[in-house]
Design an enzyme around this catalytic site. Structure first.
Site, PDB file in Angstrom:
ATOM      1  N   LEU A 255       0.864  -1.171   0.000  1.00 56.20           N
ATOM      2  CA  LEU A 255       0.000   0.000   0.000  1.00 56.20           C
ATOM      3  C   LEU A 255       0.905   1.227   0.000  1.00 56.20           C
ATOM      4  CD1 LEU A 255      -2.699  -0.914   2.709  1.00 56.20           C
ATOM      5  CD2 LEU A 255      -2.962  -1.019   0.231  1.00 56.20           C
ATOM      6  N   ASP A 256       0.486   2.293  -0.658  1.00 55.73           N
ATOM      7  CA  ASP A 256       1.258   3.534  -0.634  1.00 55.73           C
ATOM      8  C   ASP A 256       1.447   4.004   0.802  1.00 55.73           C
ATOM      9  OD1 ASP A 256       1.266   3.518  -3.381  1.00 55.73           O
ATOM     10  OD2 ASP A 256      -0.399   4.933  -3.582  1.00 55.73           O
ATOM     11  N   LYS A 257       2.478   4.761   1.021  1.00 51.30           N
ATOM     12  CA  LYS A 257       2.764   5.292   2.360  1.00 51.30           C
ATOM     13  C   LYS A 257       1.540   5.946   2.990  1.00 51.30           C
ATOM     14  CE  LYS A 257       5.500   8.848   4.729  1.00 51.30           C
ATOM     15  NZ  LYS A 257       6.545   9.908   4.581  1.00 51.30           N
TER      16      LYS A 257
ATOM     17  N   ARG B 165      -5.855   5.921  -7.683  1.00 51.21           N
ATOM     18  CA  ARG B 165      -5.554   7.349  -7.803  1.00 51.21           C
ATOM     19  C   ARG B 165      -5.546   7.794  -9.260  1.00 51.21           C
ATOM     20  NH1 ARG B 165      -0.166   7.728  -4.347  1.00 51.21           N
ATOM     21  NH2 ARG B 165      -0.408   9.970  -4.698  1.00 51.21           N
TER      22      ARG B 165
END
Length: 318
Positions: A143-145, A246
């Protein structure tokens, strides 16, 4: 080291060097292994005349200026650190956790400590699969930060292989909740195209015509916020591309609030827009996941609520 790069190499294609595969040409020029060059190209570290290329088989052209940015090496092995984890489920083969926004999944340039891997090493006492390499033990997906939510981790190689296979055939289901700008014309929809590295910015992904991977997202509007300024949307991933939600939401004109990389707040200003524009991260949460346990073969299903920061937006403007 400059900008997290160990070295930046620039070379120009000469008259007798036309029509050669890019990976072979760079390998010969820089005396590096072809496999290493190929991986760097695929990861977006090579530009031709200032535009990123991810095609190792691209042919060289006269006077092309080729730049290779070699990333700085990461430490050989991450250290165990006592960092709290929000564990949703755990057994001898795997664990499912609720990742907090702001924590990086594994060590990389600029984030060598304080990552999820550092925390997992301490919690599991070294019992993590090694398939992901020394820097990514147990990590099956990321998962992205600044994305929060469900993430599954493999404790052994059998679990890692079984989970990875489910990711590859897209039988492992993942659903996200996102708060995005604007109101949709349709309450449901499917986005299907190809996502790859942006030809203009190595750190961004984009919808591309060539060289990308197929990406499919199904979305459902769950709630329209006050005055239609924003919406709560469920996104079900049928593929797992980097930054998929996104990029896909932005492609519809509904970028995530807090996502300055792929979008921005509406130009029209009112108090609600001003407040939402200050949201400190992309408003994205992995809230639902299901898969077949790679060892017991039992169906596993997990669902968690919105984190407090996203729930506060819904409570105030919903």
């Amino acid at each position: 080291m400059m900008n997290d790069f160990e070295k930046i190499c620039k070379e120009k294609v000469l008259l007798n060097e036309q029509g050669i595969r890019l990976d072979k040409w760079l390998s010969d020029k820089l005396d590096m292994s072809r496999s290493r060059i190929t991986n760097l190209i695929k990861d977006g570290f090579v530009t031709i005349n200032g535009i990123i290329t991810t095609s190792a088989d691209k042919k060289t052209c006269l006077d092309d200026e080729v730049t290779l940015s070699i990333p700085a090496p990461t430490p050989a092995e991450p250290i165990a650190q006592d960092i709290p984890l929000d564990i949703v489920y755990e057994d001898d083969d795997l664990l499912v956790l609720n990742k907090a926004a702001g924590i990086v999944v594994h060590p990389a340039c600029g984030n060598y400590e304080g990552t999820l891997v550092n925390a997992l090493l301490a919690h599991c006492h070294g019992s993590l699969s090694g398939i992901g390499g020394v820097a990514r033990p147990g990590i099956v997906h990321r998962l992205d930060k600044d994305t929060s939510g469900l993430l599954v981790v493999a404790k052994n190689d059998k679990a890692h292989v079984g989970l990875s296979e489910q990711f590859q055939v897209h039988s492992l289901t993942r659903c996200y909740l996102a708060i995005v700008w604007g109101m949709f014309s349709s309450s449901t929809g499917v986005i299907e195209n190809y996502i790859g590295r942006s030809p203009f910015d190595r750190k961004k992904m984009a919808i591309v015509q060539n060289g990308g991977k197929r990406a499919e997202t199904h979305y459902t509007v769950k709630k329209i916020l006050k005055e239609g300024i924003a919406s709560l949307v469920e996104c079900s991933l049928k593929t797992g591309r980097t930054h998929q939600v996104r990029v896909h939401m932005t492609s519809l004109g509904h970028s995530l609030i807090g996502d300055d990389t792929y979008g921005r707040a509406p130009r029209l200003k009112n108090e609600m827009i001003k407040e939402l524009a200050q949201f400190p991260r992309q408003a994205l949460h992995s809230y639902k996941m299901s898969f077949i346990h790679p060892v017991t073969q039992k169906e596993m299903f997990f669902e968690i609520p919105l984190p407090p920061d996203m729930q506060a937006v819904i409570d105030k403007f919903g």
